[in-house]
Design a protein around this motif. Structure first.
Motif, PDB file in Angstrom:
ATOM      1  N   LEU A 142       0.031  -4.915  -2.049  1.00 37.48           N
ATOM      2  CA  LEU A 142      -0.943  -5.988  -1.815  1.00 37.48           C
ATOM      3  C   LEU A 142      -1.703  -5.743  -0.516  1.00 37.48           C
ATOM      4  CD1 LEU A 142       1.135  -9.170  -2.800  1.00 37.48           C
ATOM      5  CD2 LEU A 142      -0.395  -7.779  -4.227  1.00 37.48           C
ATOM      6  N   SER A 143      -1.007  -5.206   0.481  1.00 41.74           N
ATOM      7  CA  SER A 143      -1.668  -4.878   1.753  1.00 41.74           C
ATOM      8  C   SER A 143      -2.773  -3.854   1.531  1.00 41.74           C
ATOM      9  CB  SER A 143      -0.642  -4.336   2.755  1.00 41.74           C
ATOM     10  OG  SER A 143       0.384  -5.274   2.995  1.00 41.74           O
ATOM     11  N   PHE A 144      -2.495  -2.864   0.696  1.00 39.26           N
ATOM     12  CA  PHE A 144      -3.517  -1.860   0.388  1.00 39.26           C
ATOM     13  C   PHE A 144      -4.689  -2.482  -0.370  1.00 39.26           C
ATOM     14  CE2 PHE A 144      -0.465   1.701   1.146  1.00 39.26           C
ATOM     15  CZ  PHE A 144      -1.287   2.443   1.973  1.00 39.26           C
ATOM     16  N   LEU A 145      -4.388  -3.420  -1.274  1.00 37.27           N
ATOM     17  CA  LEU A 145      -5.470  -4.071  -2.022  1.00 37.27           C
ATOM     18  C   LEU A 145      -6.359  -4.900  -1.103  1.00 37.27           C
ATOM     19  CD1 LEU A 145      -3.707  -5.245  -5.312  1.00 37.27           C
ATOM     20  CD2 LEU A 145      -5.616  -3.630  -5.115  1.00 37.27           C
ATOM     21  N   VAL A 146      -5.739  -5.651  -0.172  1.00 35.33           N
ATOM     22  CA  VAL A 146      -6.518  -6.455   0.777  1.00 35.33           C
ATOM     23  C   VAL A 146      -7.380  -5.550   1.660  1.00 35.33           C
ATOM     24  CG1 VAL A 146      -6.380  -8.012   2.759  1.00 35.33           C
ATOM     25  CG2 VAL A 146      -4.891  -8.367   0.787  1.00 35.33           C
ATOM     26  N   ALA A 147      -6.746  -4.516   2.245  1.00 33.29           N
ATOM     27  CA  ALA A 147      -7.484  -3.606   3.117  1.00 33.29           C
ATOM     28  C   ALA A 147      -8.567  -2.875   2.344  1.00 33.29           C
ATOM     29  CB  ALA A 147      -6.521  -2.604   3.753  1.00 33.29           C
ATOM     30  N   GLY A 148      -8.241  -2.435   1.122  1.00 37.35           N
ATOM     31  CA  GLY A 148      -9.224  -1.707   0.314  1.00 37.35           C
ATOM     32  C   GLY A 148     -10.381  -2.580  -0.127  1.00 37.35           C
ATOM     33  N   SER A 149     -10.096  -3.837  -0.486  1.00 38.07           N
ATOM     34  CA  SER A 149     -11.164  -4.762  -0.904  1.00 38.07           C
ATOM     35  C   SER A 149     -12.122  -5.031   0.250  1.00 38.07           C
ATOM     36  CB  SER A 149     -10.566  -6.068  -1.408  1.00 38.07           C
ATOM     37  OG  SER A 149      -9.729  -5.841  -2.518  1.00 38.07           O
ATOM     38  N   SER A 150     -11.555  -5.271   1.430  1.00 35.74           N
ATOM     39  CA  SER A 150     -12.402  -5.501   2.593  1.00 35.74           C
ATOM     40  C   SER A 150     -13.210  -4.261   2.931  1.00 35.74           C
ATOM     41  CB  SER A 150     -11.540  -5.907   3.785  1.00 35.74           C
ATOM     42  OG  SER A 150     -12.344  -6.128   4.914  1.00 35.74           O
ATOM     43  N   ALA A 151     -12.564  -3.095   2.833  1.00 31.76           N
ATOM     44  CA  ALA A 151     -13.276  -1.850   3.103  1.00 31.76           C
ATOM     45  C   ALA A 151     -14.406  -1.633   2.102  1.00 31.76           C
ATOM     46  CB  ALA A 151     -12.304  -0.666   3.067  1.00 31.76           C
ATOM     47  N   MET A 152     -14.186  -2.008   0.849  1.00 34.28           N
ATOM     48  CA  MET A 152     -15.229  -1.850  -0.165  1.00 34.28           C
ATOM     49  C   MET A 152     -16.428  -2.741   0.138  1.00 34.28           C
ATOM     50  SD  MET A 152     -16.323  -0.372  -2.901  1.00 34.28           S
ATOM     51  CE  MET A 152     -15.041   0.315  -3.946  1.00 34.28           C
ATOM     52  N   LEU A 153     -16.183  -3.972   0.596  1.00 35.38           N
ATOM     53  CA  LEU A 153     -17.291  -4.854   0.965  1.00 35.38           C
ATOM     54  C   LEU A 153     -18.106  -4.241   2.102  1.00 35.38           C
ATOM     55  CD1 LEU A 153     -15.489  -8.325   0.894  1.00 35.38           C
ATOM     56  CD2 LEU A 153     -17.076  -7.419  -0.810  1.00 35.38           C
ATOM     57  N   SER A 154     -17.402  -3.718   3.112  1.00 39.33           N
ATOM     58  CA  SER A 154     -18.108  -3.081   4.223  1.00 39.33           C
ATOM     59  C   SER A 154     -18.830  -1.828   3.761  1.00 39.33           C
ATOM     60  CB  SER A 154     -17.115  -2.721   5.339  1.00 39.33           C
ATOM     61  OG  SER A 154     -16.520  -3.875   5.877  1.00 39.33           O
ATOM     62  N   LEU A 155     -18.194  -1.071   2.858  1.00 42.07           N
ATOM     63  CA  LEU A 155     -18.803   0.164   2.360  1.00 42.07           C
ATOM     64  C   LEU A 155     -20.142  -0.103   1.673  1.00 42.07           C
ATOM     65  CD1 LEU A 155     -17.264   3.190   0.719  1.00 42.07           C
ATOM     66  CD2 LEU A 155     -18.789   1.853  -0.707  1.00 42.07           C
ATOM     67  N   LEU A 156     -20.227  -1.184   0.896  1.00 39.59           N
ATOM     68  CA  LEU A 156     -21.483  -1.513   0.223  1.00 39.59           C
ATOM     69  C   LEU A 156     -22.604  -1.724   1.241  1.00 39.59           C
ATOM     70  CD1 LEU A 156     -20.150  -3.943  -2.533  1.00 39.59           C
ATOM     71  CD2 LEU A 156     -20.905  -1.577  -2.839  1.00 39.59           C
TER      72      LEU A 156
END
Length: 557
Positions: A76-90
């Motif tokens: 879940l930690s990876f999903l939270v970090a990855g989701s936030s990173a994806m928003l920033s990546l866009l």
């Protein structure tokens, strides 16, 4: 002395001044004497992304964070970090398509938020890359020692007179960084080929880990699933941002990309999706193989395979981890050199760093100096210290870029009305306030859900107000972030929340570094930048004067 007396005036000038897209794309680039070669395509960026994202973040930090903070819920930690990173990546992608320069987020922030904010961001970007490279190099030593059936500290030199987190010297990490330096300065295309080869092997090892690891899965190892509560999950997420630093480096390669509008979205988004899926499956596999409290902090996958009876498999895992970390180091080296190059183009750092080598088409000076500093830090500093400090820098940059995108989309000088500007500022301020209030509630361990309803409602209303009451001042030319301003606003909210999950000591170190940056800027960077900007204004005025004279001569003729 005259310059120092004029610090207030010059500082105000630099704070309110804004760079322009065309200026960054042409005039600033010309200060490197030679151009970087446009040789990269979408698949090159995909492989660079895979190579930079899947390294120590999964092979080392997964074990540390599962054992200390998240337990099996590290997925879940990876999903939270990855989701936030994806928003920033866009947000990154839109900027990289429209301003494809080596400066990456430094250039984006400089254009929209001004030079002073950009310099503070730039200093943290450089620290981010140096610490990331140092951490990866030390992680490389840990896996190499495990491969040779030794403990990591047996491959390090003990210096008893130094403090606890800095007294295990790592000469192997220095050698690894030196090898990466040679690859990075030779050619971007050569680096790309090395990266593709290593990344293909690396992905094969990841598939191997998942398939063979799940044959030893024990579902009872998932009980309890969240042993440290959701506080531990989010604390692990903040540190696991280390795993997603890599995409920032890919944006710095936009200047060397053949078709930025097509290749950058494909490369950045594609590599991020691959990384998030890989991280989640690897985290699930690791925690099913071994109880979280028995995971090894230095080489969790290798030890888990050994304990599961696959003694031979640990050598495959170690080799894959070593290759993966080499590719991450390589992409890191390329990214940090290009950041330093673009910052030096603005004269906030000595222009010597901005020079591009004619033969190699790469910024040799910047690459060598950055990796020299990285090697010195890697020699002394413990991995846990490095990863905690790194995450603050990463989150700060990920926070600034979506703010810059909101400004880009909803504000344009001399066009946006005063009322719309004030509304924009108020909406952004309330987005920040709601996120900070949410962090305060969380850190107070407030179980009253009504407080969270209030903070989320303020965030929602602020974002909706921006959407409804402030007209867009600029639309993307080629590729734009969908669902604006919701994506950028959510990115800001999550990044602030994750910042609030990092330990106090890391913020102290971060504050000391920021003070050093401000002192340097006030004594040197401010004046060099101010002087070059005034010189450019005089040149432009002279050009206008010359054109006027030519037009008058033509008229009389």
């Amino acid at each position: 002395m005259r310059a120092l007396k004029e610090i207030p005036k010059r500082l105000i000038n630099r704070i309110v001044s804004r760079s322009q897209d065309e200026y960054e794309l042409h005039e600033v680039k010309e200060r490197s004497q030679y151009e970087m070669m446009k040789i990269l395509e979408g698949w090159d960026l995909i492989w660079f992304g895979v190579g930079s994202l899947i390294g120590a973040g999964i092979f080392v930090l997964t074990g540390i964070q599962a054992k200390r903070h998240a337990g099996p819920a590290v997925v879940l930690s990876f999903l939270v970090a990855g989701s936030s990173a994806m928003l920033s990546l866009l947000c990154y992608v839109e900027f990289a398509v429209e301003i494809p320069v080596a400066g990456g987020s430094f250039a984006y922030i400089k254009v929209e938020l001004g030079e002073f904010v950009a310099f503070i961001a730039a200093g943290n970007i450089l620290m981010e890359y140096i610490l990331s490279g140092a951490a990866l190099a030390r992680a490389w030593t840990s896996y190499f020692a495990t491969l040779c059936d030794y403990t990591p500290d047996e491959f390090r030199v003990l210096a008893p007179n130094l403090s606890k987190n800095y007294n295990h010297l790592d000469p192997i990490a220095v050698v690894v960084i030196a090898v990466v330096c040679v690859l990075a300065v030779t050619s971007t295309k050569v680096s790309s080929r090395v990266n593709v080869f290593a990344s293909i092997i690396h992905m094969g090892v990841i598939i191997f880990i998942i398939i063979f690891g799940l044959t030893k899965a024990n579902i009872s190892n998932y009980k309890p699933f969240i042993p440290y509560g959701f506080e531990g999950v989010f604390r692990a997420s903040a540190v696991l941002f280390f795993a997603f630093v890599g995409f920032d480096a890919i944006s710095t390669m936009a200047e060397e990309t053949k078709n930025p509008a097509q290749d950058i979205p494909f490369g950045l988004i594609g590599s991020m999706v691959i990384a998030i899926i890989s991280y989640c499956f690897l985290a699930i596999t690791l925690c099913l193989m071994q109880p979280y409290f028995e995971l090894d902090s230095d080489a969790p996958f290798s030890v888990a395979f050994r304990n599961a009876g696959f003694g031979w498999a640990k050598y495959v895992v170690d080799m894959g981890a070593l290759k993966g970390m080499i590719t991450v180091l390589l992409v890191n080296a390329i990214g940090q050199a290009r950041y330093l190059t673009h910052i030096a183009r603005t004269h906030m750092l000595p222009p010597w760093f901005a020079q591009v080598n004619k033969s190699f088409g790469t910024p040799v000076n910047a690459t060598v100096v950055m990796l020299l500093i990285t090697a010195i830090i890697a020699l002394f500093t413990d991995l846990i210290v490095l990863s905690n400090l790194l995450s603050i820098s990463t989150l700060l940059i990920f926070l600034m870029v979506p703010v810059a995108l909101l400004v880009r989309r909803y504000y344009r000088a001399n066009e946006t009305t005063y009322t719309n500007l004030i509304t924009l500022l108020f909406c952004i301020a309330f987005i920040f306030c709601s996120a900070i209030a949410n962090v305060v509630l969380w850190n107070r361990k407030d179980s009253n859900w009504k407080g969270y309803i209030v903070t989320l409602s303020i965030w929602f209303i602020s974002t909706l107000g921006l959407k409804v009451f402030v007209p867009q001042a600029r639309y993307p030319k080629a590729w734009g972030v969908p669902f604006m301003p919701w994506v950028a606003s959510a990115s800001i909210f999550i990044n602030i929340f994750l910042l609030g999950s990092i330990d106090k000591d890391s913020f102290v170190r971060f504050g000391i570094w920021t003070i050093i940056l401000i002192v340097y800027y006030l004594l040197f960077g401010l004046h060099a930048s101010y002087d070059i900007s005034k010189a450019m204004e005089e040149k432009q005025a002279q050009d206008v004067h010359n054109i006027t004279i030519i037009e008058q001569v033509d008229y009389h003729s």
